[in-house]
Motif scaffolding. Sequence first.
Motif, short mmCIF file in Angstrom:
data_model
loop_
_atom_site.label_atom_id
_atom_site.label_comp_id
_atom_site.label_asym_id
_atom_site.label_seq_id
_atom_site.Cartn_x
_atom_site.Cartn_y
_atom_site.Cartn_z
N UNK A 230 0.82 -1.21 0.00
CA UNK A 230 0.00 0.00 0.00
C UNK A 230 0.86 1.26 0.00
N UNK A 231 1.66 1.39 -1.04
CA UNK A 231 2.53 2.54 -1.18
C UNK A 231 2.40 3.14 -2.57
N UNK A 232 2.86 4.38 -2.69
CA UNK A 232 2.73 5.13 -3.94
C UNK A 232 3.94 4.88 -4.84
N UNK A 233 3.70 4.78 -6.13
CA UNK A 233 4.78 4.57 -7.08
C UNK A 233 5.57 5.84 -7.37
N UNK A 234 5.03 6.99 -6.96
CA UNK A 234 5.71 8.27 -7.16
C UNK A 234 6.80 8.44 -6.10
N UNK A 235 8.05 8.41 -6.51
CA UNK A 235 9.17 8.45 -5.57
C UNK A 235 9.22 9.75 -4.77
N UNK A 236 8.61 10.81 -5.27
CA UNK A 236 8.63 12.08 -4.56
C UNK A 236 7.50 12.19 -3.54
N UNK A 237 6.56 11.25 -3.57
CA UNK A 237 5.42 11.29 -2.67
C UNK A 237 5.82 10.78 -1.29
N UNK A 238 5.20 11.33 -0.27
CA UNK A 238 5.44 10.89 1.09
C UNK A 238 4.95 9.49 1.36
N UNK A 239 4.14 8.92 0.46
CA UNK A 239 3.67 7.55 0.62
C UNK A 239 4.49 6.56 -0.19
N UNK A 240 5.65 6.99 -0.69
CA UNK A 240 6.58 6.05 -1.31
C UNK A 240 7.06 5.09 -0.24
N UNK A 241 7.49 3.88 -0.63
CA UNK A 241 7.74 2.82 0.35
C UNK A 241 8.94 3.06 1.25
N UNK A 242 9.89 3.90 0.82
CA UNK A 242 11.10 4.10 1.62
C UNK A 242 11.43 5.57 1.75
N UNK A 243 12.14 5.89 2.80
CA UNK A 243 12.57 7.26 3.06
C UNK A 243 14.09 7.31 2.90
N UNK A 244 14.55 8.07 1.95
CA UNK A 244 15.98 8.14 1.67
C UNK A 244 16.63 9.34 2.34
N UNK A 245 17.94 9.25 2.51
CA UNK A 245 18.68 10.38 3.07
C UNK A 245 18.49 11.64 2.21
N UNK A 246 18.53 11.47 0.89
CA UNK A 246 18.42 12.63 0.01
C UNK A 246 17.02 13.24 0.08
N UNK A 247 16.02 12.40 0.27
CA UNK A 247 14.65 12.90 0.37
C UNK A 247 14.47 13.73 1.64
N UNK A 248 15.05 13.25 2.73
CA UNK A 248 14.99 14.01 3.99
C UNK A 248 15.76 15.31 3.83
N UNK A 249 16.92 15.23 3.20
CA UNK A 249 17.77 16.41 3.04
C UNK A 249 17.05 17.51 2.25
N UNK A 250 16.29 17.11 1.24
CA UNK A 250 15.66 18.10 0.36
C UNK A 250 14.33 18.60 0.90
N UNK A 251 13.78 17.93 1.91
CA UNK A 251 12.48 18.35 2.45
C UNK A 251 12.62 19.67 3.20
N UNK A 252 11.68 20.60 2.92
CA UNK A 252 11.69 21.89 3.59
C UNK A 252 10.44 22.04 4.45
N UNK A 253 10.58 22.23 5.75
CA UNK A 253 9.42 22.43 6.62
C UNK A 253 8.58 23.64 6.23
N UNK A 254 9.15 24.57 5.47
CA UNK A 254 8.37 25.73 5.02
C UNK A 254 7.38 25.34 3.92
N UNK A 255 7.58 24.17 3.30
CA UNK A 255 6.62 23.59 2.35
C UNK A 255 6.30 22.19 2.86
#
Length: 272
Positions: A230-255
């Motif tokens: 039950x996960x999203x195929x869109x790698x940029x979506x928060x419902x993608x199956x895994x959380x990568x270091x790069x994804x965390x790094x690029x996430x901005x709390x202002x968005x």
Amino acid sequence: MIFRALIILSFFSFINCETGKSELPPAILGYIALDYLILTDPDRSSVYFSTVRSLDLEVAYETDAEPFTGNFTIAGSNIWNVTDSNMQDVFADRGYSVAVTVPSDLSEMNEIPNQNRSTWSVNQLLDLVSKYRKRSSDYQSTSFFIVYVRGELADAPGVIAVTISGVLGIGPPVIFVFKDMIEQFDSIVSPDRVEKAEQMTVTHELGHALGLVNAGIPLYSSHQDKEHGNHCSNETCGMFWALSDSKVESFSPSSPLIFGQECRDDIRNYNP
């Protein structure tokens, strides 16, 4: 790129997102609950998105496993604003208002005794629900229980969090966050990194609790990653199956919104 795993335990399957396998370990077989489908059960997506008018999060934490609170170092916004903003967005534009209450300070959360475990079985996790959960839900209000613990899941070591739903007698879905796994996203590279990872994890698991992806909320478009359940195929979506270091790094709390458009479309077009 290092991938850290996220996991959901739902009423119909056990999904080990780290390996991509969808299996049902023997220890969990006893928790498949037919009552999830009974029409008198208020703890299901069709109720969350029809009659519910308030949703709150009850957060408990084992001693020394407390959630991050306060403000982000760089963005300056409250850490729990990430979860709050995403839940507010989930219930936006529905033609009625849903009051969302998200705690933001430890004084609004409940400390529970240190359980002195390095590994957890599902039975042991569920024991915490009966001991420490204080709130319940009905057709007008829903309260999701989030519990922070030390250690890791015995049947799936290395996962960050687990959502258990549809289990006979536990009420609304329960989210367990493994603090030791969260802390692998240390802040040596950049400030706020581990705090961002934690909030992205909580929001991801709340997505599962509400019925994403195709776990109660029907698909509006074809975007389910069936290989990973039950996960999203869109790698940029928060419902993608895994959380990568790069994804965390690029996430901005202002968005702070982490759900991709596909998942948001599922929600917006779901009118049970």
